[in-house]
Design an enzyme around this catalytic site. Sequence first.
Site, PDB file in Angstrom:
ATOM      1  N   LYS A  81       1.483  -8.948  -9.089  1.00 19.05           N
ATOM      2  CA  LYS A  81       0.183  -8.623  -8.498  1.00 19.05           C
ATOM      3  C   LYS A  81      -0.665  -7.964  -9.577  1.00 19.05           C
ATOM      4  CE  LYS A  81      -2.182  -6.488  -4.633  1.00 19.05           C
ATOM      5  NZ  LYS A  81      -2.548  -5.097  -5.004  1.00 19.05           N
ATOM      6  N   GLN A 111       8.034  -4.468  -4.210  1.00 17.37           N
ATOM      7  CA  GLN A 111       7.229  -4.332  -5.431  1.00 17.37           C
ATOM      8  C   GLN A 111       7.737  -3.187  -6.300  1.00 17.37           C
ATOM      9  OE1 GLN A 111       3.154  -2.619  -5.768  1.00 17.37           O
ATOM     10  NE2 GLN A 111       2.538  -4.710  -6.218  1.00 17.37           N
ATOM     11  N   GLY A 168      -8.867  -8.619  -1.511  1.00 11.09           N
ATOM     12  CA  GLY A 168      -9.993  -7.720  -1.714  1.00 11.09           C
ATOM     13  C   GLY A 168     -11.080  -7.892  -0.680  1.00 11.09           C
ATOM     14  N   ASP A 169     -11.251  -6.836   0.135  1.00 10.22           N
ATOM     15  CA  ASP A 169     -12.358  -6.760   1.091  1.00 10.22           C
ATOM     16  C   ASP A 169     -12.275  -7.755   2.244  1.00 10.22           C
ATOM     17  OD1 ASP A 169     -13.279  -4.823  -0.638  1.00 10.22           O
ATOM     18  OD2 ASP A 169     -14.688  -6.164  -1.649  1.00 10.22           O
ATOM     19  N   GLY A 189      -5.173  -5.699   2.913  1.00  9.04           N
ATOM     20  CA  GLY A 189      -4.696  -4.319   2.841  1.00  9.04           C
ATOM     21  C   GLY A 189      -5.351  -3.436   3.875  1.00  9.04           C
ATOM     22  N   CYS A 242      -1.927  -1.290 -10.450  1.00  5.03           N
ATOM     23  CA  CYS A 242      -2.150   0.097 -10.027  1.00  5.03           C
ATOM     24  C   CYS A 242      -3.051   0.821 -11.023  1.00  5.03           C
ATOM     25  CB  CYS A 242      -0.818   0.837  -9.884  1.00  5.03           C
ATOM     26  SG  CYS A 242      -1.071   2.540  -9.380  1.00  5.03           S
ATOM     27  N   MET A 281       0.848  -1.195   0.000  1.00  7.23           N
ATOM     28  CA  MET A 281       0.000   0.000   0.000  1.00  7.23           C
ATOM     29  C   MET A 281       0.885   1.247   0.000  1.00  7.23           C
ATOM     30  SD  MET A 281      -3.220  -0.886   2.493  1.00  7.23           S
ATOM     31  CE  MET A 281      -2.311  -1.785   3.746  1.00  7.23           C
TER      32      MET A 281
END
Length: 333
Positions: A146, A77, A208-209, A231, A107, A23
Amino acid sequence: MSELQRINIAGVTIEPNLVLAPMAGVTDSSFRRLIKELGGVGLIVTEFISVEGLTRGNLRTHRMMKFLAEERPLSIQIFGYDPVRMAEAAEIIQESGADIVDINCGCPAKKVVKGGGGSSLLRDLPQMERILKAVVQAVSIPVTMKIRIGWDDATVNAVEVARVIEGCGGKMVAIHGRTRVQGYSGRANWDVIAAVKRAVSIPVVGCGDVTTPSSALDRLRETGVDGVMIGRGAISNPWIFRQTSELMRSIEPYAPSLLEKQRVLHRYHDLLRGELPERALAGKLKQMCGYFTHGLPGGARLRESVFHSQTISEIFGHIDLYFSTMMARSAIA
Ligand SMILES: Cc1cc2nc3c(=O)[nH]c(=O)nc-3n(C[C@H](O)[C@H](O)[C@H](O)COP(=O)(O)O)c2cc1C
């Protein structure tokens, strides 16, 4: 079958199979060390780093790459477009002692996409292939990627992309279950992530989520992915990795006390001190405090006071007053 597993990426062991998501502006060395100290995380990933900055010797970019031994196993990354520079950057990363080099193909930021990097590569598989081949050839540490599930709803191509990654020698793929056009809106699509898992034999990590330990377990069970990447859920609850790994072992997940929450904010400050000038440090603390106090009673008022504070001692004045008041209240109740 237990969901608590290890992932082996060409000799790098990720145990447990829980990964801190990269992040930008968040997963700097201080935040990564905080997460590592709180336990339960198998792999941590840096913020994305520009290969242009890295290969042109930009000092700020090189500082972003710095890490301490206790953060390992660590994945750095990178993002970019030019295969030669990507390979050069990967060599720099290998020399730094990082365990894994990860390529950003997700991204959505306009600036990154305009340069042909990030999620733009999802629309340019020949270029993605050239980059991967060049990077895999340049280093002996594992190369991972990713991605997002596709550019937009009409072009969801994560299965095809994952096959390219596997075919080019990529050792793991992490997938954020949204398209580039979606940004962060809507819900992550874990059906596509499950389809990728069925299609390739390299490890697949879903993202995700995931905001609670039980949602991490549900996603592992439903999709059969090798691991879960978290994240935003880790900013508001940095104990989420410990709690999830405990739940995986049928242990009652750790519930941090108010005192522990207060301690962690101070600890984050200790880790940041010396790394940043006062103004930037105050900004980071405000950001962390914002995420951290979501859902706490009176959290909105605390965030407001912290947001308007000018100095670190003013920020902690508000934080400490808030926590001591809350603790006194809970002692009476
Ligand atoms: C503030 C922020 C910065 C991010 N920066 C990156 C990044 O540098 N590289 C990357 O691959 N993904 C980045 N992401 C995406 C996350 O890694 C992750 O895929 C996404 O937030 C979905 O997971 P979550 O729902 O658990 O947050 C970022 C997300 C956020 C919220």
